[in-house]
Design an enzyme around this catalytic site. Structure first.
Site, PDB file in Angstrom:
ATOM      1  N   TYR A  87       0.821  -1.222   0.000  1.00  0.00           N
ATOM      2  CA  TYR A  87       0.000   0.000   0.000  1.00  0.00           C
ATOM      3  C   TYR A  87       0.855   1.273   0.000  1.00  0.00           C
ATOM      4  O   TYR A  87       0.340   2.357  -0.219  1.00  0.00           O
ATOM      5  CB  TYR A  87      -0.947   0.044   1.211  1.00  0.00           C
ATOM      6  CG  TYR A  87      -1.904  -1.123   1.340  1.00  0.00           C
ATOM      7  CD1 TYR A  87      -2.089  -2.034   0.299  1.00  0.00           C
ATOM      8  CD2 TYR A  87      -2.635  -1.317   2.505  1.00  0.00           C
ATOM      9  CE1 TYR A  87      -2.957  -3.110   0.437  1.00  0.00           C
ATOM     10  CE2 TYR A  87      -3.517  -2.388   2.636  1.00  0.00           C
ATOM     11  CZ  TYR A  87      -3.657  -3.283   1.604  1.00  0.00           C
ATOM     12  OH  TYR A  87      -4.523  -4.344   1.746  1.00  0.00           O
ATOM     13  N   ILE A 122     -12.662  -4.594   8.386  1.00  0.00           N
ATOM     14  CA  ILE A 122     -11.715  -3.470   8.288  1.00  0.00           C
ATOM     15  C   ILE A 122     -12.123  -2.504   7.173  1.00  0.00           C
ATOM     16  O   ILE A 122     -11.397  -2.317   6.192  1.00  0.00           O
ATOM     17  CB  ILE A 122     -10.272  -3.982   8.069  1.00  0.00           C
ATOM     18  CG1 ILE A 122     -10.214  -5.060   6.967  1.00  0.00           C
ATOM     19  CG2 ILE A 122      -9.687  -4.529   9.365  1.00  0.00           C
ATOM     20  CD1 ILE A 122      -8.772  -5.471   6.587  1.00  0.00           C
ATOM     21  N   LYS A 155     -12.650   0.652   4.828  1.00  0.00           N
ATOM     22  CA  LYS A 155     -11.795   1.813   4.497  1.00  0.00           C
ATOM     23  C   LYS A 155     -12.681   2.966   4.041  1.00  0.00           C
ATOM     24  O   LYS A 155     -13.653   2.767   3.302  1.00  0.00           O
ATOM     25  CB  LYS A 155     -10.823   1.424   3.381  1.00  0.00           C
ATOM     26  CG  LYS A 155     -10.082   2.592   2.734  1.00  0.00           C
ATOM     27  CD  LYS A 155     -10.751   3.091   1.448  1.00  0.00           C
ATOM     28  CE  LYS A 155     -10.082   4.325   0.882  1.00  0.00           C
ATOM     29  NZ  LYS A 155     -10.834   4.915  -0.258  1.00  0.00           N
ATOM     30  N   ARG A 172     -17.887   9.238   6.677  1.00  0.00           N
ATOM     31  CA  ARG A 172     -18.116   7.802   6.466  1.00  0.00           C
ATOM     32  C   ARG A 172     -17.367   6.939   7.474  1.00  0.00           C
ATOM     33  O   ARG A 172     -17.917   5.963   7.993  1.00  0.00           O
ATOM     34  CB  ARG A 172     -17.696   7.414   5.058  1.00  0.00           C
ATOM     35  CG  ARG A 172     -18.697   7.865   4.001  1.00  0.00           C
ATOM     36  CD  ARG A 172     -18.215   7.419   2.654  1.00  0.00           C
ATOM     37  NE  ARG A 172     -19.195   7.656   1.610  1.00  0.00           N
ATOM     38  CZ  ARG A 172     -18.943   7.510   0.315  1.00  0.00           C
ATOM     39  NH1 ARG A 172     -17.729   7.138  -0.084  1.00  0.00           N
ATOM     40  NH2 ARG A 172     -19.869   7.729  -0.580  1.00  0.00           N
TER      41      ARG A 172
HETATM   42  N1  NAP Z   1      -5.505  -8.826   1.981  1.00  0.00           N
HETATM   43  C1  NAP Z   1      -5.893  -8.356   0.813  1.00  0.00           C
HETATM   44  O1  NAP Z   1      -5.566  -8.889  -0.260  1.00  0.00           O
HETATM   45  C2  NAP Z   1      -6.780  -7.140   0.783  1.00  0.00           C
HETATM   46  C3  NAP Z   1      -7.447  -6.793  -0.415  1.00  0.00           C
HETATM   47  C4  NAP Z   1      -8.289  -5.692  -0.403  1.00  0.00           C
HETATM   48  C5  NAP Z   1      -8.449  -4.953   0.771  1.00  0.00           C
HETATM   49  N2  NAP Z   1      -7.760  -5.290   1.911  1.00  0.00           N
HETATM   50  C6  NAP Z   1      -7.896  -4.492   3.162  1.00  0.00           C
HETATM   51  O2  NAP Z   1      -9.274  -4.361   3.468  1.00  0.00           O
HETATM   52  C7  NAP Z   1      -9.620  -2.994   3.561  1.00  0.00           C
HETATM   53  C8  NAP Z   1     -11.063  -2.793   3.157  1.00  0.00           C
HETATM   54  O3  NAP Z   1     -11.294  -3.235   1.833  1.00  0.00           O
HETATM   55  P1  NAP Z   1     -11.461  -2.232   0.594  1.00  0.00           P
HETATM   56  O4  NAP Z   1     -10.725  -0.971   0.842  1.00  0.00           O
HETATM   57  O5  NAP Z   1     -11.147  -3.030  -0.613  1.00  0.00           O
HETATM   58  O6  NAP Z   1     -13.020  -1.989   0.505  1.00  0.00           O
HETATM   59  P2  NAP Z   1     -14.195  -1.513   1.473  1.00  0.00           P
HETATM   60  O7  NAP Z   1     -13.684  -1.048   2.775  1.00  0.00           O
HETATM   61  O8  NAP Z   1     -15.214  -2.576   1.416  1.00  0.00           O
HETATM   62  O9  NAP Z   1     -14.802  -0.315   0.661  1.00  0.00           O
HETATM   63  C9  NAP Z   1     -14.099   0.843   0.410  1.00  0.00           C
HETATM   64  C10 NAP Z   1     -14.887   1.643  -0.609  1.00  0.00           C
HETATM   65  O10 NAP Z   1     -16.192   1.940  -0.097  1.00  0.00           O
HETATM   66  C11 NAP Z   1     -16.364   3.355   0.041  1.00  0.00           C
HETATM   67  N3  NAP Z   1     -17.049   3.553   1.321  1.00  0.00           N
HETATM   68  C12 NAP Z   1     -16.558   3.456   2.567  1.00  0.00           C
HETATM   69  N4  NAP Z   1     -17.509   3.682   3.498  1.00  0.00           N
HETATM   70  C13 NAP Z   1     -18.660   3.917   2.802  1.00  0.00           C
HETATM   71  C14 NAP Z   1     -19.992   4.209   3.193  1.00  0.00           C
HETATM   72  N5  NAP Z   1     -20.334   4.294   4.471  1.00  0.00           N
HETATM   73  N6  NAP Z   1     -20.899   4.396   2.219  1.00  0.00           N
HETATM   74  C15 NAP Z   1     -20.577   4.306   0.898  1.00  0.00           C
HETATM   75  N7  NAP Z   1     -19.322   4.027   0.469  1.00  0.00           N
HETATM   76  C16 NAP Z   1     -18.362   3.822   1.418  1.00  0.00           C
HETATM   77  C17 NAP Z   1     -14.973   3.936  -0.003  1.00  0.00           C
HETATM   78  O11 NAP Z   1     -14.965   5.210  -0.614  1.00  0.00           O
HETATM   79  P3  NAP Z   1     -14.403   6.537   0.169  1.00  0.00           P
HETATM   80  O12 NAP Z   1     -13.002   6.246   0.598  1.00  0.00           O
HETATM   81  O13 NAP Z   1     -14.520   7.602  -0.877  1.00  0.00           O
HETATM   82  O14 NAP Z   1     -15.351   6.740   1.333  1.00  0.00           O
HETATM   83  C18 NAP Z   1     -14.233   2.947  -0.909  1.00  0.00           C
HETATM   84  O15 NAP Z   1     -14.501   3.245  -2.279  1.00  0.00           O
HETATM   85  C19 NAP Z   1      -8.591  -2.313   2.640  1.00  0.00           C
HETATM   86  O16 NAP Z   1      -8.537  -0.927   2.819  1.00  0.00           O
HETATM   87  C20 NAP Z   1      -7.352  -3.074   3.029  1.00  0.00           C
HETATM   88  O17 NAP Z   1      -6.841  -2.592   4.264  1.00  0.00           O
HETATM   89  C21 NAP Z   1      -6.944  -6.391   1.928  1.00  0.00           C
END
Ligand code: NAP
Length: 261
Positions: free
Chosen positions: A54, A228, A230, A236
């Site tokens: 990241y 977790i 993001k 949000r």
């Molecule tokens: N181990 C792995 O391979 C792997 C892969 C992917 C992710 N991860 C970890 O998991 C974490 C979470 O997954 P992710 O970042 O893929 O996706 P997520 O947390 O499911 O979703 C993030 C997306 O949703 C939006 N969002 C957040 N809160 C919201 C709400 N209340 N209403 C509407 N939209 C909202 C965010 O936009 P805004 O930022 O504009 O609010 C962003 O576009 C990552 O940040 C990372 O730390 C790990």
């Protein structure tokens, strides 16, 4: 500072507690990363998920230092890129330097190296835990078969498997397979793939005066699956954690479980 989401937490197999609610940092970079992580700590998050890939570990470290919180109050996870086989220890030392800390709370193999279990990498993880550089160790994106290969080769089970997880991906057998092995399931990308616009989640959310995002986070926590989410937006990330004043009924949990196709 009032709120703290250090609890609820799950006990890690090797000791220590992993807060069920953490803050994801994928795609947060530059000053906006440090700002969002600072907001998250201020809002009460006590668990931050980062990774070498990241490229924001320095911003995580800066935000934790600037929060004024004692290091031991914040659970920090980072992850080894799968291409770093053979230089695991050096990569961890670089992570620690970027984070400005002498240990991480959890170090994960980000993906199976070369799509295999990666026994030599896992031996390095076990050694890093013995040496105190990582309090806990685990994997990410591993199948149970790959996990069994690691256990058979080293006798050491990963403490955590971080996998893609959401109501649309719920898999009771996969969850119990991890639990039988004593492995904590940590979900990622809870809001992606259309989860937030699913009519069943919208309906359940309206019933509780909540948003679908809050129902999704609450559903993870009631299943004791680490979540977790993001967000780069303060409103949000605060809202995503506002899940401790309502409870999903057993019927609602079942209805959400049933969304997986
Ligand atoms: N181990 C792995 O391979 C792997 C892969 C992917 C992710 N991860 C970890 O998991 C974490 C979470 O997954 P992710 O970042 O893929 O996706 P997520 O947390 O499911 O979703 C993030 C997306 O949703 C939006 N969002 C957040 N809160 C919201 C709400 N209340 N209403 C509407 N939209 C909202 C965010 O936009 P805004 O930022 O504009 O609010 C962003 O576009 C990552 O940040 C990372 O730390 C790990």
């Amino acid at each position: 500072m009032s709120a703290s989401f250090a609890e609820p937490a799950v006990e890690l197999p090797g000791g220590g507690r992993l807060p069920l609610l953490g803050f994801g940092t994928w795609q947060l970079s530059g000053d906006s990363a440090a700002r969002a992580i600072g907001w998250a700590l201020d809002a009460g998050y006590r668990h931050i998920d980062t990774a070498t890939m990241y490229r924001n570990e320095n911003h995580v470290g800066k935000a934790v230092r600037e929060s004024g919180l004692p290091r031991e109050d914040v659970f920090i996870t980072t992850k080894l890129p799968p291409g770093h086989v053979g230089r695991e220890r050096r990569t961890l030392e670089e992570s620690l330097a970027a984070l400005g800390t002498d240990h991480v709370d959890l170090w994960l193999v980000h993906w199976p190296p070369n799509r295999r279990a990666g026994v030599s990498t896992w031996e390095e993880f076990v050694a890093a835990r013995s040496d105190g550089l990582a309090r806990a160790i685990g994997v990410s994106n591993y199948s149970l078969e790959q996990i069994d290969t690691l256990i058979a080769a080293t006798g050491a089970a990963p403490e955590v498997n971080q996998i893609k997880w959401s109501p649309l991906l719920y898999d009771a057998d996969l969850l119990s397979g991890h639990r039988e092995r004593g492995i904590v399931v940590e979900g990622y990308s809870p809001f992606r793939a259309g989860t937030l616009t699913h009519p069943v989640l919208i309906e359940i959310a309206a019933r509780h005066g909540k948003d679908p995002s809050q129902v999704v986070v609450r559903w993870h926590i009631q299943h004791e699956v680490v979540v977790i989410p993001k967000s780069a937006r303060q409103d949000r990330l605060v809202g995503n954690a506002d899940v401790f004043d309502f409870e999903l009924s057993a019927d609602e949990m079942k209805a959400i479980d049933a969304l997986a196709r």
